[in-house]
Write an enzyme that holds these catalytic residues in place. Structure first.
Site, PDB file in Angstrom:
ATOM      1  NE  ARG A  38      -9.085  -8.499  -4.663  1.00 42.12           N
ATOM      2  CZ  ARG A  38     -10.134  -7.884  -4.147  1.00 42.12           C
ATOM      3  NH1 ARG A  38     -11.290  -7.898  -4.776  1.00 42.12           N
ATOM      4  NH2 ARG A  38     -10.058  -7.221  -3.008  1.00 42.12           N
ATOM      5  CG  HIS A  52     -15.168   2.356   0.130  1.00 39.52           C
ATOM      6  ND1 HIS A  52     -14.007   1.771   0.596  1.00 39.52           N
ATOM      7  CD2 HIS A  52     -15.324   1.903  -1.130  1.00 39.52           C
ATOM      8  CE1 HIS A  52     -13.495   1.004  -0.344  1.00 39.52           C
ATOM      9  NE2 HIS A  52     -14.284   1.057  -1.411  1.00 39.52           N
ATOM     10  CE  LYS A  94      -4.141  -1.854   1.957  1.00 40.40           C
ATOM     11  NZ  LYS A  94      -5.218  -1.560   2.872  1.00 40.40           N
ATOM     12  N   GLY A 143      -8.591  -6.791   3.871  1.00 38.88           N
ATOM     13  CA  GLY A 143      -9.712  -7.283   4.673  1.00 38.88           C
ATOM     14  C   GLY A 143      -9.861  -6.545   5.992  1.00 38.88           C
TER      15      GLY A 143
HETATM   16  P1  ADP Z   1      -8.238  -3.143   3.411  1.00 38.11           P
HETATM   17  O1  ADP Z   1      -7.322  -3.405   2.263  1.00 38.11           O
HETATM   18  O2  ADP Z   1      -7.788  -3.800   4.694  1.00 38.11           O
HETATM   19  O3  ADP Z   1      -9.671  -3.400   3.081  1.00 38.11           O
HETATM   20  P2  ADP Z   1      -8.488  -0.249   2.920  1.00 38.11           P
HETATM   21  O4  ADP Z   1      -7.341   0.661   2.865  1.00 38.11           O
HETATM   22  O5  ADP Z   1      -9.129  -0.634   1.608  1.00 38.11           O
HETATM   23  O6  ADP Z   1      -8.086  -1.583   3.735  1.00 38.11           O
HETATM   24  O7  ADP Z   1      -9.610   0.352   3.848  1.00 38.11           O
HETATM   25  C1  ADP Z   1     -10.769  -0.381   4.199  1.00 38.11           C
HETATM   26  C2  ADP Z   1     -11.759   0.520   4.879  1.00 38.11           C
HETATM   27  O8  ADP Z   1     -11.172   1.095   6.074  1.00 38.11           O
HETATM   28  C3  ADP Z   1     -12.219   1.729   4.078  1.00 38.11           C
HETATM   29  O9  ADP Z   1     -13.269   1.420   3.185  1.00 38.11           O
HETATM   30  C4  ADP Z   1     -12.652   2.664   5.191  1.00 38.11           C
HETATM   31  O10 ADP Z   1     -13.888   2.240   5.712  1.00 38.11           O
HETATM   32  C5  ADP Z   1     -11.605   2.431   6.269  1.00 38.11           C
HETATM   33  N1  ADP Z   1     -10.458   3.372   6.124  1.00 38.11           N
HETATM   34  C6  ADP Z   1      -9.306   3.158   5.437  1.00 38.11           C
HETATM   35  N2  ADP Z   1      -8.498   4.247   5.490  1.00 38.11           N
HETATM   36  C7  ADP Z   1      -9.139   5.173   6.233  1.00 38.11           C
HETATM   37  C8  ADP Z   1      -8.829   6.526   6.661  1.00 38.11           C
HETATM   38  N3  ADP Z   1      -7.682   7.121   6.349  1.00 38.11           N
HETATM   39  N4  ADP Z   1      -9.745   7.167   7.439  1.00 38.11           N
HETATM   40  C9  ADP Z   1     -10.914   6.563   7.789  1.00 38.11           C
HETATM   41  N5  ADP Z   1     -11.263   5.313   7.418  1.00 38.11           N
HETATM   42  C10 ADP Z   1     -10.398   4.615   6.660  1.00 38.11           C
END
Ligand code: ADP
Length: 446
Positions: free
Chosen positions: A291, A208, A116, A164
């Site tokens: 993906r 999101h 990331k 996840g």
């Molecule tokens: P993963 O790959 O574990 O799913 P992500 O980076 O895609 O992690 O984030 C998953 C979810 O976590 C997001 O959809 C949001 O709900 C929350 N999230 C991630 N980053 C932030 C942030 N900077 N501030 C608030 N919520 C966040």
């Protein structure tokens, strides 16, 4: 030319891939664990190979067994679906080293986006807005404190290899930063074997919103608008819709164009999703998934494009069958993820499905590999189906979803259907005025 595809997955997505292949005149090979002998994709595929015992480590994650199955059956290509090996760069490399086609991006792109921190840096370089945070991993508590002070509390500690929702901890102030970092590191090490963590500004009430893209190997990249996946529990999506009720056409065109341009700069191939948080009119990139996503059907419903078909076409070296101007946005679509879980406690409920009645009627789609008499094995993810409905507008879509949920019957196991029936009656869901924390508040979990 791709004539036979090995499907390296299970459940509803294995069936979804099988369906696309059949419609293209492509033969299919289902690989399965001992626990999945009676799976629908195994029954329907042209050939099937048992690749190991129930444990995913010994079957769906066992690269050598999957490659051996491809070799034995003479498959030309492997579709990894989502989860399992779909974002495993080494697997993509192994597939290509065996002269097989990997239906997905290059191993290099998977590797970059799987980290990331590297992904965020690549996005900054291509002009995509990101969440303010540390430039790379944080190596010491004192450094973390300095960065957190600069970006402002609350901050989110995130795992570089995360996925996840694991390895993510919020620190409200400096006092709890150290413990948040330690917990995130321990969780990340256990889940991903890598304890690198970084910091991000914690956004208080974002949505999101993610952009679907697809690229061929001839330099054509299209975006297929956005999906709003703000209804989440423990950072996991529960209910998704397209288009987002929060955006207007000018905003979606702008972000779609930014993303498509960035993807072109990256020289990316295949389907992918750029995930953003959206707050106060601004987008902040969080990660790119290299993906097919669970929620891809909502995009298919509003655009009329079969994403799996396009994935197979571009993996085969063909051009995308459409250009950006052809990508329509018609009406509205919503997806409900139906899990075999208790609708309030979310405790998994494996067991035998005694009754199964799918809803029908206009613009109702059910992506599920379940049937009456099917025994849900306890070894995997609890997703048993996705109900997707389309309407000419959001209101029609919500009304249709309500009646489809009322028609649907799954007996013998607990499912999250009652939760979805409650959701479509909730004012904030009807109005589309929710953010990523709404569902947990609604469930009384915050
Ligand atoms: P993963 O790959 O574990 O799913 P992500 O980076 O895609 O992690 O984030 C998953 C979810 O976590 C997001 O959809 C949001 O709900 C929350 N999230 C991630 N980053 C932030 C942030 N900077 N501030 C608030 N919520 C966040």
């Amino acid at each position: 030319m791709i004539e036979k595809v090995l499907i390296a997955n299970r459940g509803e997505i294995a069936l979804r891939i099988h369906r696309a292949c059949k419609e293209m005149g492509i033969a299919t090979v289902a690989v399965h664990s001992e626990a999945d002998r009676d799976a629908m994709a195994v029954r329907l595929a042209d050939e099937s190979v048992c690749i190991g015992p129930a444990s995913s480590q010994e079957s769906y994650l066992k690269k050598a067994s999957i490659l051996a199955a491809a070799e034995i059956t003479g498959a030309d290509a492997i579709h990894p679906g989502y989860g399992f090996l779909s974002e495993n760069a080494q697997f993509a490399e192994m597939v290509e080293a065996h002269d097989l086609i990997f239906i997905g991006p290059t191993a290099d792109h998977i590797r970059t986006m799987g980290d990331k921190i590297a992904a965020k840096q690549a996005m900054i370089a291509t002009g995509v807005p990101v969440v303010p945070g540390s430039e790379g991993g944080v190596s010491s508590i004192s450094e973390a404190k300095k960065i957190a002070k600069k970006i402002g509390y609350p901050v989110l500690v995130k795992a570089a290899s995360g996925g996840g929702g694991r390895g993510m901890k919020v620190a409200q102030d400096e006092k709890v930063l150290e413990i948040a970092i330690q917990t995130a590191k321990t969780e990340a090490k256990a889940a991903f074997g890598d304890d690198t963590v970084y910091l991000e500004k914690y956004l208080g009430k974002p949505r999101h919103i993610e952009i679907q893209i697809i690229a061929d190997t001839h330099g054509n990249v299209c975006h297929l608008w956005e999906r709003d996946c703000s209804l989440q529990r423990r950072h996991q999506k529960v209910f998704e819709e397209a288009p987002s009720p929060a955006l207007n056409q000018a905003q979606r065109e702008e972000i779609g164009t930014i993303v498509a341009r960035a993807v072109k700069k990256l020289g990316y191939r295949g389907a992918g999703t750029m995930e953003f948080l959206y707050e106060d009119g601004k987008f902040y990139f969080i990660e790119m998934n290299t993906r097919l996503q669970v929620e891809h059907p909502v995009t298919e419903m509003i655009t009329g494009i079969d994403l799996v078909r396009e994935q197979i076409r571009v993996a085969d070296g063909k051009k995308l069958s459409f250009s950006q101007e052809d990508v329509l946005l018609v009406g509205h679509a919503i997806e409900c993820r139906i899990n075999a879980e208790h609708p309030e406690t979310f405790v998994p409920s494996p067991g035998t499905i005694t009754d199964f009645h799918p809803p029908g009627g206009p613009d109702v789609r059910l992506d599920s590999a379940a049937y009456a008499g099917y025994r849900i094995p306890p070894h995997y993810d609890s997703l048993i189906g996705k109900l997707i409905v389309h309407g000419r507008n959001r209101n029609e879509c919500v009304m249709r979803l309500r009646r489809a949920l009322d028609e649907m019957v799954i007996g013998g196991v607990n499912t999250t259907l009652p939760l979805h029936r409650r959701l479509v009656e909730a004012t904030d869901v009807i109005d589309g005025t929710y953010n990523i924390h709404w569902l947990e508040e609604f469930l009384g979990l915050d």
